[in-house]
Every structure is written in C-alpha cells, then in structure tokens.
Motif scaffolding. Structure first.
Motif, PDB file in Angstrom:
ATOM      1  N   VAL A 105      -6.009   3.227   2.477  1.00 22.78           N
ATOM      2  CA  VAL A 105      -6.755   2.328   1.591  1.00 22.78           C
ATOM      3  C   VAL A 105      -8.059   1.893   2.253  1.00 22.78           C
ATOM      4  O   VAL A 105      -9.137   1.942   1.636  1.00 22.78           O
ATOM      5  CB  VAL A 105      -5.897   1.105   1.224  1.00 22.78           C
ATOM      6  CG1 VAL A 105      -6.724   0.061   0.477  1.00 22.78           C
ATOM      7  CG2 VAL A 105      -4.699   1.536   0.378  1.00 22.78           C
ATOM      8  N   THR A 118       0.801  -1.233   0.000  1.00 21.18           N
ATOM      9  CA  THR A 118       0.000   0.000   0.000  1.00 21.18           C
ATOM     10  C   THR A 118       0.832   1.281   0.000  1.00 21.18           C
ATOM     11  O   THR A 118       0.283   2.369   0.091  1.00 21.18           O
ATOM     12  CB  THR A 118      -0.925   0.024   1.232  1.00 21.18           C
ATOM     13  OG1 THR A 118      -0.141  -0.045   2.432  1.00 21.18           O
ATOM     14  CG2 THR A 118      -1.917  -1.126   1.193  1.00 21.18           C
ATOM     15  N   ALA A 128      -0.318   6.563  -0.943  1.00 18.86           N
ATOM     16  CA  ALA A 128      -1.434   5.631  -1.094  1.00 18.86           C
ATOM     17  C   ALA A 128      -2.567   6.269  -1.895  1.00 18.86           C
ATOM     18  O   ALA A 128      -3.225   5.593  -2.701  1.00 18.86           O
ATOM     19  CB  ALA A 128      -1.930   5.187   0.281  1.00 18.86           C
TER      20      ALA A 128
END
Length: 282
Positions: free
Chosen positions: A77, A36, A43
């Motif tokens: 995320v 990530t 991100a």
C-alpha cells in the motif's frame, strides 16, 4: 469483490480469502485504509478496488492488530500510494514481525496452498505511528478515532470509530463468520471486559464491522460478549474446582466447539492467579 458503502464515505470490502474485511473511510483530506490484507498480491487486489472508489489521496493506514492478514499488505500500500503514517497500538506494532514470521512458517509448511508463495514473498513493514490508549486521524471534515479497549484477540487490539455516522470497525475483537479466534496469543479472561468497553462506544443504532464476516449490530456484539464471558467464567470455575487443564475441555459445556478452545483453556489457566491454600479452621 467491490467495496460496499455502509455509511456516508465508509466502504467495506469483504475479501474472499479468509473472509476478511477491509475498510476505507474518506473525508475532505483523503482517506484511511483500515487493514491491508495478508500478502502483496492480496493488497494489490484491494488497491485495484480502492481505485474504483476515487476517495482522494491516502492519508493514513490503520492496522487493527498484528496478525499477518491485517498487516502484511502494508508495504504494498505504501509503495503504491505513497508513504503515510501506519497507525497501530504499541503492542501490535512491536509484535508484527513475529506474527508475520509465524504465518510465513505455517505457509512454508503447506506449499500447496495457493496463497503460500505470495505470503512468503511479501515484505514485512510494521506500523510506525503507535499509541497506548487512544489516538485519532484527522480527515478534515471528520475524525477517525482509534481506541485500545484492552486485551482480547491479541494484546494489541484497537477499534476504529467514525462518530459522525455511528460506525465502529472492531477488527478481530468481533467475528461474524466463525467463532472468535481464541488463539495462542489471545487473552480469554480479559476479552469480555474489553468488549464491555467496546459496547460503551456503541449506540443501539451502531453499525459494527467485524474483522471477518458480515456487518453486524450492537446486539450481535452483546451476544458475542456473553459467550466469551461464559468461556472465561467456565475456565475460572474449572480451575477453582481443581480440574486439571488437560481435562477441562471434556469437563464442561462450551458455547463454541471444544476444538476451537484448546488454546483458550490453556491460556486461561495460565492467566489466573494461583489458588491460595488455607488450613481448615479449628
């Protein structure tokens, strides 16, 4: 900086910051994001590119190991795409907060770095779905296999395999754009054996995504394994000859620059069993 499709519904983004690879694997249920990146902002850059793919809903996240550039985007995320399991080995998940703090301390010491403020401001969120040896993510019409082949770059490395298209995501057990990172948490004496197990998962036609750099093939992994074995065997030989650890780098030829192997030699000496003294035979 777009994602590139390297096999059916497997896309890799090679991000310019740290030359890091991030991978999307999609199936009929949705997609998995493997790694990530190292800050909230990075991100977000990755997620903007994911949106262009339209791979369906996020099913899971995978962290190949605990280092900040592979885990520090987890919170971003999940907060953006929804709460899903984050998979990692038990060792990697347990060590993620410590690894993130080491990175934050390093960036705090170099505030002029353009990414420093981003790293320092990013929330740490470790994986919450852990395993010790093997696991899988069900994407409906395909499985993503997760395997902990042993210790190498860290104690908690995993590789992710997409068997229906013969693709393996190697994390930092394999690196293409620089020598393997034999840092102060690496296991240089075990890394070659770990890669032997990775090679057992590959075929001559396998596509391998390293943690950093260009996509490679099985032959590249074999050559890197040979070089890492040369490092381990040289450390073993020097220690058996009684060469002090402080003199080891200068006492041999190495497949990688000596300045990249200071931690490897120190840790290799520490991981070797102590030599047994024997009295001469009469």
């Amino acid at each position: 900086m777009p994602f590139t499709e390297i096999a059916d519904r497997v896309w890799v983004l090679r991000h310019p910051w740290l030359d890091l690879n991030l991978t999307v694997v999609a199936g009929e249920r949705g997609f998995v994001l493997v790694d990530t990146h190292g800050s909230h902002a990075a991100a977000r850059e990755v997620l903007d590119e994911v949106a262009r793919l339209s791979p369906g809903p996020l099913v899971a996240v995978v962290n190949t190991h605990e280092h900040f550039d592979h885990t520090l985007g987890n919170a971003t995320v999940l907060d953006t795409l929804g709460t899903v399991p984050v998979h990692a080995t038990e060792e990697a998940a347990a060590r993620t907060p410590q690894a993130a703090q080491r990175a934050k301390d390093a960036y705090a010491a170099t505030p002029q770095d353009p990414r420093a403020a981003q790293v320092l401001a990013t929330e740490v969120r470790p994986a919450d779905r852990t395993f010790s040896s093997a696991a899988f993510v069900d994407l409906g019409d395909r499985l993503l296999e997760l395997v902990h082949p042993g210790r190498g770059h860290t104690a908690g490395d995993l590789v992710a395999r997409v068997p229906d298209v013969d693709v393996l995501l190697a994390g930092d057990l394999v690196e293409e754009s620089a020598p393997p990172a034999l840092g102060d948490d690496s296991w240089p004496m075990e890394w070659p054996t770990t890669l032997d197990l990775v090679l057992a998962l590959l075929t001559p036609a396998s596509v391998v995504v390293p943690g950093h750099g260009a996509v490679v093939d099985r032959r590249f992994v074999e050559e890197q394994c040979d070089d890492l074995r040369a490092v381990a065997e040289t450390i073993r030989e020097l220690a058996q000859r009684g060469v002090p650890v402080t003199e080891a780098l200068a006492a041999a030829s190495w497949p990688y620059p000596a300045e990249a192997l200071e931690d490897a030699v120190r840790r290799g000496y520490a991981h070797l069993p102590p030599l047994r003294r024997q009295l001469p035979l009469a």
